[in-house]
Design an enzyme around this catalytic site. Structure first.
Site, PDB file in Angstrom:
ATOM      1  N   ASN A   1       1.063  -1.206   0.180  1.00 28.19           N
ATOM      2  CA  ASN A   1       0.063   0.121   0.044  1.00 28.19           C
ATOM      3  C   ASN A   1       0.713   1.237  -0.149  1.00 28.19           C
ATOM      4  O   ASN A   1       1.088   1.962  -1.202  1.00 28.19           O
ATOM      5  CB  ASN A   1      -0.887  -0.078   1.175  1.00 28.19           C
ATOM      6  CG  ASN A   1      -1.935   0.925   1.326  1.00 28.19           C
ATOM      7  OD1 ASN A   1      -1.928   1.855   0.148  1.00 28.19           O
ATOM      8  ND2 ASN A   1      -3.029   1.141   2.338  1.00 28.19           N
ATOM      9  N   ASP A   2       1.588   1.341   1.073  1.00 29.72           N
ATOM     10  CA  ASP A   2       1.945   2.825   1.370  1.00 29.72           C
ATOM     11  C   ASP A   2       3.349   2.901   0.289  1.00 29.72           C
ATOM     12  O   ASP A   2       3.473   4.123  -0.246  1.00 29.72           O
ATOM     13  CB  ASP A   2       2.808   2.914   2.836  1.00 29.72           C
ATOM     14  CG  ASP A   2       1.910   3.043   3.788  1.00 29.72           C
ATOM     15  OD1 ASP A   2       0.954   3.846   3.584  1.00 29.72           O
ATOM     16  OD2 ASP A   2       2.148   2.727   4.863  1.00 29.72           O
ATOM     17  N   VAL A   3       3.782   1.648  -0.164  1.00 26.89           N
ATOM     18  CA  VAL A   3       4.849   1.972  -1.287  1.00 26.89           C
ATOM     19  C   VAL A   3       4.554   2.386  -2.483  1.00 26.89           C
ATOM     20  O   VAL A   3       5.392   2.479  -3.620  1.00 26.89           O
ATOM     21  CB  VAL A   3       5.818   0.627  -1.219  1.00 26.89           C
ATOM     22  CG1 VAL A   3       6.567   0.474   0.053  1.00 26.89           C
ATOM     23  CG2 VAL A   3       4.941  -0.681  -1.486  1.00 26.89           C
TER      24      VAL A   3
ATOM     25  N   ALA B   1       1.487   3.538   7.431  1.00 24.69           N
ATOM     26  CA  ALA B   1       2.026   4.894   8.029  1.00 24.69           C
ATOM     27  C   ALA B   1       0.781   5.705   8.128  1.00 24.69           C
ATOM     28  O   ALA B   1       0.771   6.967   8.412  1.00 24.69           O
ATOM     29  CB  ALA B   1       2.696   5.627   6.687  1.00 24.69           C
TER      30      ALA B   1
END
Lengths: 132, 468
Positions: B395-397, B436
């Site tokens: 997700n965050d990446v 995050a």
């Protein structure tokens, strides 16, 4: 000038020189053991720093895909601490030290075998799996 | 130390360096591992052959080797590859504890290591001993916490309390004072106080660090275990321990650096912990913002149809794939797509998974050829010509906010440019934010299709649809 005066002055000078020499000697004697103790340490420190550089360069050349196996291998080789544990278990006079050595050998062995074998398993998965 | 032993240690050191060197390529890596094993065997045998070893001692050592080795071999043979991070954390804790034991042995029997006599150990050796002891103890308790978190026996959420950093700083200073007092007096009590305090410190240092920061923590503890070995090496004047400790310490430090860079965060920031803990609530509240475009959700059949017609497909796996154990079925999907004539590759973010290189191992285990698996810098330019990006468990990446939104917690983090692909599939359980605590704006893009559900189940359904 009166030779007697010169003789007295020369004598005084000689005495001071001797006192200085003794002083220097005493100082050298106090420093010597410190230097002697520092020398092996400096040698070890030199080796340590050089090994850090070797590690730095070798590890940067490791391909990111193999970072997990790298952890496995470094974990296994860090258990080389077993050497210290073996010395304690085999050489120590005190029973307590031997016991600690035995515990150290046991824990490090879990790592040695576990670390190398799990790395071998990981690497076997990468082996011979090129495309096509 | 006899000349022969020293020579054997030198050979072992070189073999260890070659072991690391072998990892520069998958083809040479197994030989490297073998060098490592030979090096270790040489080191152990050479030490056993030292003069002065008595039979009782050798029996004790062999017993230790057999018991420990048996446990190690058993665990290594049975462990699941998804559980690799916690295994490595557990192994680090053992190195730390072994360092504590060796320090204790050296303290109670300094004669065996030539560093003085009991009760009158050389000052320099006491300094080195307390360093090895403290680092070893911190490695032990820190790794135990990391293990508990990674194994899910303890909440992966960062645990924070008021005054935590002050407490840690205070304990750090106290540790320094204890070390100085210990060097001055050489007392038994202070030796064990240093050990206790270091255990507490390791425990307190790792608890505030959250689950997805674990790649950094595991790397850092890897580094510590090396420094602990080097510290013990200095204490007992052993070259092999010093060299190996330095190699391992450097390796762990580099991995920590790479992981931090992968998140665009400093090591200090990671260590202070609590990342994402406070942002989570805010993002969840703002999640239902009305001015957003509606999220487009699709079915596995839709995805299968689009992928069937795609030329170039890039799979982006994350930790969620490992949790769902979906790697095998992802590879099946890729095989079917390749049969349809598509080009399939995999994109791995540096911090994907819970330890460095974790995703690569999982994909390799699922028989994905390693030359189809690419690192971030390599593959990022290719997203622009990709027809499909299949994001599974990441997700965050992939969040483009890292490039554009300066206020975002992940601003500056290198991301995989999945947004450039013609169609992006997001396999996800729900709309929740990533670690995050930042909402991923990619979910609202017109070229994104969400595939809600369990990663393994969704991919399985795509496989079934492709087979039809």
């Amino acid at each position: 000038m009166n030779p007697n005066v010169i003789a007295v002055e020369a004598q005084a000078l000689a005495d001071r020189a001797q006192a200085l020499a003794l002083h220097a000697r005493a100082m050298a004697d106090t420093v010597a053991p410190v230097a002697a103790a520092a020398e092996p340490f400096l040698l070890l420190l030199t080796i340590f720093l050089l090994a850090c550089f070797v590690g730095y360069h070798v590890v940067w050349s490791v391909t990111p895909a193999l970072h997990s196996p790298l952890m496995g291998v470094t974990n296994a080789i860090s258990s080389v601490i077993v050497v210290g544990a073996i010395l304690a278990a085999g050489l120590a006079e005190s029973g307590v030290a031997r016991f600690f050595g035995f515990l150290g050998v046991m824990l490090a062995s879990v790592n040695i075998f576990g670390g190398f074998l799990v790395t071998r398993r990981m690497l076997a998965m990468f082996q011979g799996k090129k495309k096509g | 130390m006899t000349t022969l032993t020293t020579l054997a240690y030198l050979v072992a050191s070189v073999l260890f360096i070659l072991a690391l060197r072998g990892l520069s390529h998958p083809e040479t890596s197994r030989r490297g591992n073998l060098y490592g094993m030979i090096g270790m065997a040489i080191a152990i045998v050479a030490t056993l052959l030292r003069p002065g070893m008595d039979l009782g001692g050798i029996a004790l050592i062999i017993a230790g080797l057999v018991i420990g080795g048996g446990i190690g071999a058993y665990v290594a043979g049975r462990i699941q590859m998804t559980a690799l991070p916690q295994l490595v954390a557990a192994f680090h804790s053992l190195v730390g504890m072994a360092a504590v034991f060796v320090a204790a042995a050296a303290f109670y029997s300094p004669e065996s290591f030539g560093i003085g006599v009991r009760g009158d150990i050389k000052g320099a050796s006491l300094v080195e001993m307390s360093l090895g002891l403290a680092i070893g103890a911190i490695t032990f308790s820190g790794s135990v916490i990391a293990f508990l978190k990674l194994d899910g026996r303890m909440s992966g959420a960062p645990i924070l309390f008021k005054g935590q950093h002050m407490l840690n700083a205070g304990l750090g200073v106290l540790l320094l004072v204890l070390v100085i007092a210990f060097v001055a007096t050489g007392s038994d009590f202070l030796f064990w106080m240093i050990a206790l305090l270091s255990f507490a410190l390791g425990f307190l240092l790792i608890t505030p660090i959250g689950g997805a920061d674990m790649p950094v923590v595991v790397s850092m503890l890897n580094s510590y275990s090396g420094w602990a070995a080097a510290g013990i090496g200095f204490t007992i004047g052993n070259l092999l321990l010093i060299v190996t400790g330095a190699l391992v310490g450097a390796s762990g430090a580099i991995l920590s650096y790479i992981m931090c860079k992968g998140m665009n965060r400093s090591i200090i920031n990671v260590l202070l912990g609590g990342f994402g803990a406070d942002a989570g609530g805010a993002a969840a509240a703002g999640g239902a913002a009305a001015d957003r475009a509606p999220v487009k959700a699709g079915s596995p059949e839709d995805a299968a149809y689009i992928m069937k017609n795609a030329q170039k497909i890039i799979v982006v796996p994350g930790y969620g794939m490992a949790v769902a154990q979906a790697q095998q079925v992802v590879r099946e999907m890729a095989d079917l797509l390749k049969k349809e004539g598509a080009d399939v590759s995999y994109a791995i973010h540096p911090v994907a998974g819970r330890m460095p290189g974790h995703m690569n191992v999982l994909l390799a285990e699922a028989n994905v050829p390693y030359d189809e698996v690419h690192e971030l810098e390599e593959i990022n330019p290719e997203f622009a010509d990709a027809d499909v990006a299949y994001v599974i468990g990441a997700n965050d990446v992939t969040n483009p906010a890292a490039k554009t939104d300066k206020s975002s917690a992940i601003y500056g983090m290198p991301i995989l440019d999945v947004e450039r692909a013609k169609t992006v599939f997001f396999v996800k359980r729900g709309m929740a934010s990533g670690y995050a605590g930042v909402e991923n704006e990619l979910f609202f893009r017109p070229n994104t299709m969400m595939l809600f559900g369990d990663a393994k189940k969704v991919t399985q359904e795509i496989v079934q649809a492709l087979q039809r």
